[in-house]
Design a protein around this motif. Structure first.
Motif, PDB file in Angstrom:
ATOM      1  N   GLN B 160       0.892   7.791  -1.074  1.00  0.00           N
ATOM      2  CA  GLN B 160       1.487   7.927  -2.297  1.00  0.00           C
ATOM      3  C   GLN B 160       2.844   8.334  -2.237  1.00  0.00           C
ATOM      4  OE1 GLN B 160      -0.674   7.916  -5.161  1.00  0.00           O
ATOM      5  NE2 GLN B 160       1.001   8.239  -6.554  1.00  0.00           N
ATOM      6  N   GLY B 163       4.551   5.029  -1.318  1.00  0.00           N
ATOM      7  CA  GLY B 163       4.238   3.969  -2.133  1.00  0.00           C
ATOM      8  C   GLY B 163       3.984   2.680  -1.333  1.00  0.00           C
ATOM      9  N   ILE B 165       0.073   1.273   0.092  1.00  0.00           N
ATOM     10  CA  ILE B 165      -1.645   1.336  -0.154  1.00  0.00           C
ATOM     11  C   ILE B 165      -2.206   1.715   1.147  1.00  0.00           C
ATOM     12  CG2 ILE B 165      -3.711   0.201  -1.066  1.00  0.00           C
ATOM     13  CD1 ILE B 165      -1.823  -1.362  -2.809  1.00  0.00           C
ATOM     14  N   TYR B 184      -2.670   5.694  -4.680  1.00  0.00           N
ATOM     15  CA  TYR B 184      -2.464   4.534  -3.682  1.00  0.00           C
ATOM     16  C   TYR B 184      -3.810   4.745  -2.424  1.00  0.00           C
ATOM     17  CZ  TYR B 184       2.287   2.921  -5.130  1.00  0.00           C
ATOM     18  OH  TYR B 184       3.142   2.343  -5.837  1.00  0.00           O
ATOM     19  N   PRO B 378       3.010  -3.166  -4.834  1.00  0.00           N
ATOM     20  CA  PRO B 378       1.725  -2.145  -4.947  1.00  0.00           C
ATOM     21  C   PRO B 378       1.358  -1.884  -6.389  1.00  0.00           C
ATOM     22  CG  PRO B 378       3.294  -1.362  -3.166  1.00  0.00           C
ATOM     23  CD  PRO B 378       3.911  -2.548  -3.997  1.00  0.00           C
ATOM     24  N   ILE B 382      -2.741  -2.647  -6.984  1.00  0.00           N
ATOM     25  CA  ILE B 382      -3.552  -1.383  -7.405  1.00  0.00           C
ATOM     26  C   ILE B 382      -4.260  -1.544  -8.590  1.00  0.00           C
ATOM     27  CG2 ILE B 382      -3.708   0.843  -8.118  1.00  0.00           C
ATOM     28  CD1 ILE B 382      -1.241   1.656  -6.322  1.00  0.00           C
ATOM     29  N   TYR B 452       1.840   5.075 -10.840  1.00  0.00           N
ATOM     30  CA  TYR B 452       1.597   3.805 -10.225  1.00  0.00           C
ATOM     31  C   TYR B 452       3.186   3.538  -9.555  1.00  0.00           C
ATOM     32  CZ  TYR B 452      -2.377   2.193 -12.700  1.00  0.00           C
ATOM     33  OH  TYR B 452      -3.648   1.847 -13.187  1.00  0.00           O
TER      34      TYR B 452
END
Lengths: 385, 454
Positions: B160, B163, B165, B184, B378, B382, B452
């Motif tokens: 997280q 950034g 995943i 993430y 990402p 996500i 996000y």
């Protein structure tokens, strides 16, 4: 929401059960009187049971601690080396048993027809193919049989370690000895991991020792005091090895020289005795003792490459509590700490002092070192010069 | 003279540069496809954008040393296989059974998949250091791995922060997608709550509603949440919890914790242990004769809520007849499982473990989400994963719940096989518990997914 409903429902059921049970309970009956009597006695017996069980447990743990600490003290007392590879020797002993078992179960690979989507093989040990049931019995006794393998191998490993590595560090500081032996332990561990994998290897005891002994009936305590046969065997085995080492040192000329050397190395040397060579053999002997402790321990805890490290710190505490360089001290402290650790894990004690089971050994070590700085039976002059 | 020539050269270089710039700008304006611009719209600036590289890099962060090294090795095998299949090599495995699938077997978004591996040592700090190296030095767009919830929670929060995943491997604590969930982080594996919910009815059928349970629990996040979940389930059945004792991780000899069980009046022992601890505690419990014991007029039972085949191998004979749950087992007969077991078996000569399965599936799911999103950016990936419903991956219809990034699917209740016909046939599937029975409200565990954009 659902869970709440279920709870309510189960409470209702309990209520219903209690209501329907009520008349029966309130009616005084001889059966009930007997049963309440039993409950009272059984709770008393329960405490007794728990004590007996934890005592056995402690003796058993103590047996293992004492065996490892014995080897460690032997090395320390004779060579003056702080051997952090000692746990690894215990682990190597255990893997002698694993190797022996693999040797005995060398198998012919037979294609497994039930698996169709890839080539899978079933193993059929040659011993079973050649000797039938006798072969199966030999495999069953793999652990005790591996003692025969472990003695020469551990002796060789011990001698090689001493001659190849440790002897170069006699004159160095303890810190350097610790570093080099610890490094050696890691090397040995990684070799074992590369050969046998990281997963614990199941090593069942021979079939006749697989269950547990009904000690309760034997002592007249009721049937909840049972103790695994193999752990009793281990306790007996530890006793025999300890007695063996002590009589070796006490009743043989070799032992006498070694004891003399432990007291005063220089004078023994001046008498024309090659004390170095004898100490090398003692190192081998210590390796054998901890190796055998490892072999017999495999059915209790399935061995993996890391098992030595788990015992290492503990066995040092045992040696320190027992007194540096004192063999009797190491054995006594081994049993003492094993028993204390077992009793400290009792629920009655952990409910008052949570976590005490994990620190008791260190707590006792601190107290003993404060009261008796040389440990229980420490000799003057060891680690003090 | 000299000056003059210099000037001349200077001018010609300038002209060359201007010309080159004009040509490339023109090419970009007229030569590039309109799709190029659409893709570029997200490509603001995100970490480890593969850009114009012909490859994309994944990081596989598994325990290669330490207590879970064997499990880590099996996870790596699965990752290698997943990469192979994504790149269009081998027989395709689950690529052929996954529904719906945007994967084409030509890498991901046309880029060949490459990978780096790391060693977590089953320690949170080592795992974070290794993951950081993968992200900063190796430029991975996704990393994955598992075998400990402590490690999963720690690396997930790193994911997280940075950034990038993280697709969790094997992690069973409720916290991973509960109080410690992250935007993430994604978990395909089931959790302790689901184990409890799946086991409940089976325990009721097999052992009735009047039982007294004794828990031995590994003293860390996973152990605590599993103890709580199983306790809730069994107490709802009407069982009494006699005691729940915490044991240190890696205790080795559990005898001092097992002996009090003998005369506690309990008739069920629940072992909230995993890996080496479980192998040791189960082996010792059986040596103490607990399996053959009669208490309160009933047969004493042992339950191991989380099972794995690798653990079953370590426990040997002792596993026979013991009940537990598992995320997946190689003996399942659906097309997805069979395709996976076939390619894995052909490659390595033995069937995959549940850890291998979840890692394989996670890699494919991430790749598929990139294809669906049309980018590696990402936040878009996500969004493609959140709420994604799929089938053909071995557990029946499955959904990645958007609220907590937990996959919901059927759970298997298994029992140690009494009469194995092959050396791999260690677990029998007692029941495939339908997904509806293990679902729960994400609010019960709290936690925040986070933003996000990071």
């Amino acid at each position: 929401m659902d869970r709440v409903t279920i709870r309510i429902r189960s409470t209702l059921v309990d209520d219903f059960r209690n209501k329907t049970m009520c008349p029966v309970v309130s009616e005084p009956s001889p059966v009930l009187a007997i049963s309440t009597g039993n409950i009272k006695t059984s709770s008393e017996i329960k405490n007794m049971d728990a004590l007996v069980l934890q005592l056995l447990n402690g003796l058993d743990k103590g047996g293992a601690y004492a065996l490892i600490a014995l080897g460690l003290t032997l090395i320390f007392g004779t060579l003056g080396v702080v051997n952090f590879a000692h746990g690894a020797l215990f682990m190597l002993g255990a893997f002698c048993a694993v190797a022996m078992k693999q040797l005995l179960t060398l198998s012919k690979l037979v294609k497994d027809e039930s698996i169709t989507f890839f080539d899978a093989f079933k193993e059929e040990p040659y011993l079973k193919i050649w000797f039938g049931d006798t072969g199966a019995v030999i495999i069953d006794y793999a652990v005790p049989i591996s003692i025969l393998l472990a003695i020469p191998i551990m002796l060789l490993i011990g001698l090689a370690l001493e001659r190849g590595l440790i002897r170069f560090f006699y004159k160095r500081t303890h810190a350097e000895q610790i570093l080099v032996t610890f490094g050696m332990a890691i090397v040995l561990q990684e070799i074992v991991k590369a050969m046998f994998g990281a997963n614990p290897v199941p090593m069942p005891p021979p079939e006749i020792f697989a269950g547990s002994a009904d000690i309760g009936s034997f002592l007249g305590l009721g049937n909840s005091v049972v103790y695994p046969w193999w752990r009793l065997v281990y306790l007996g085995f530890a006793g025999i090895v300890i007695a063996g080492v002590f009589s070796f040192l006490q009743f043989t000329t070799f032992g006498m020289v070694v004891r003399a050397g432990m007291q005063d190395r220089e004078t023994v040397g001046l008498l024309g005795i090659d004390i170095e060579r004898r100490f090398t053999i003692v190192f081998g002997l210590a390796a054998v003792v901890s190796g055998l402790a490892g072999v017999m321990y495999t059915p209790i805890v399935p061995p993996d490459y890391h098992m030595g490290m788990d015992f290492l710190v503990l066995s040092f505490v045992v040696v320190v509590v027992g007194g540096m360089g004192s063999l009797t001290g190491a054995v006594a402290a081994g049993f003492l700490l094993g028993i204390l650790q077992s009793f400290a894990s009792m629920n009655e004690i952990t409910s008052i002092l949570p976590g005490i089971d994990q620190i008791i050994i260190f707590l006792v070590a601190v107290v003993i070192l404060l009261v008796r700085p040389r440990g229980l039976m420490g000799r003057k002059g060891v680690m003090e010069s | 003279m000299t000056d003059n020539s210099n000037k001349k050269f200077h001018l010609s270089r300038r002209r060359l540069l201007t010309g080159a710039a004009a040509v490339s700008a023109g090419a970009a304006m007229f030569g590039g496809s309109p799709m190029g611009f659409v893709k570029g719209a997200w490509a603001k600036n995100f970490r480890n954008d593969p850009g114009n590289n012909s490859f994309v890099k994944f990081g596989f962060n598994v325990p290669q040393t330490g207590a879970y090294a064997d499990e880590g090795a099996d996870e790596l095998r699965a990752y290698y296989l997943a990469v192979k299949h994504l790149n269009g090599e081998g027989d395709g495995g689950m690529l052929t059974t996954m529904q719906p699938s945007s994967l084409k077997g030509n890498g991901v978004l046309g880029k060949k998949v490459e990978y780096v591996t790391g060693d977590t040592q089953t320690k949170s700090d080592a795992a974070r250091a290794s993951a950081k190296r993968m992200i900063e030095k190796e430029g991975v767009t996704m990393f994955s791995g598992g075998s400990s919830s402590g490690v999963a929670v720690a690396t997930q929060s790193l994911a997280q922060e940075m950034g990038v995943i993280f697709m969790c491997g094997l992690t069973h604590s409720n916290d991973t997608t509960g109080k410690d969930k992250r935007r993430y982080g994604f978990r395909h594996f089931f959790n302790a709550y689901m184990s409890g919910a799946a086991l409940g009815p089976v325990l009721k059928d097999e052992m009735g509603t009047d039982r007294r349970a004794y828990h031995l629990t590994a003293d860390y996040t996973w152990g605590w949440t599993q103890e709580e979940s199983i306790k809730n389930t069994t107490e709802a059945l009407g069982w009494e919890t006699v005691n729940a004792v915490r044991t240190p991780v890696g205790a080795g000899d559990f005898s001092q914790y097992i002996t009090p069980v003998l005369n506690s009046g309990a008739d069920v022992l629940i072992l909230n242990h995993y890996g080496k601890d479980m192998i040791n505690s189960l082996t010792q419990a059986i040596q103490f004769g607990l399996k053959d014991k009669q208490v309160n007029g009933k047969n004493f039972e042992i339950v191991v809520p989380l099972f794995s085949r690798l653990m079953a191998q370590g426990a040997g004979e002792n596993i026979k007849g013991i009940l537990g749950t598992t995320n997946w087992n190689w003996s399942l007969q659906d097309a997805g499982s069979q395709a996976f077991v076939k390619s894995f078996g052909q490659e390595y000569g033995f069937p995959p473990s549940q850890a291998a399965h979840t890692c394989y599936v996670q890699t494919l799911l991430y790749a598929n989400a990139c294809e669906m999103a049309g980018t590696f950016y990402p936040p878009e990936v996500i969004k493609a994963l959140e709420g994604f419903k799929f089938d053909g991956m071995g557990n029946g219809p499955t959904e990645y719940r958007a609220a907590d990034h937990q996959c919901f699917k059927d759970v298997l209740v298994v029992r140690g096989n009494e009469n194995p016909t092959t050396q791999f046939d260690l677990l029998n599937v007692v029941q495939q518990v339908p997904r509806a029975q293990v679902e729960y409200d994400p609010a019960i565990f709290g936690g925040e997914l986070g933003p996000y954009e990071v």
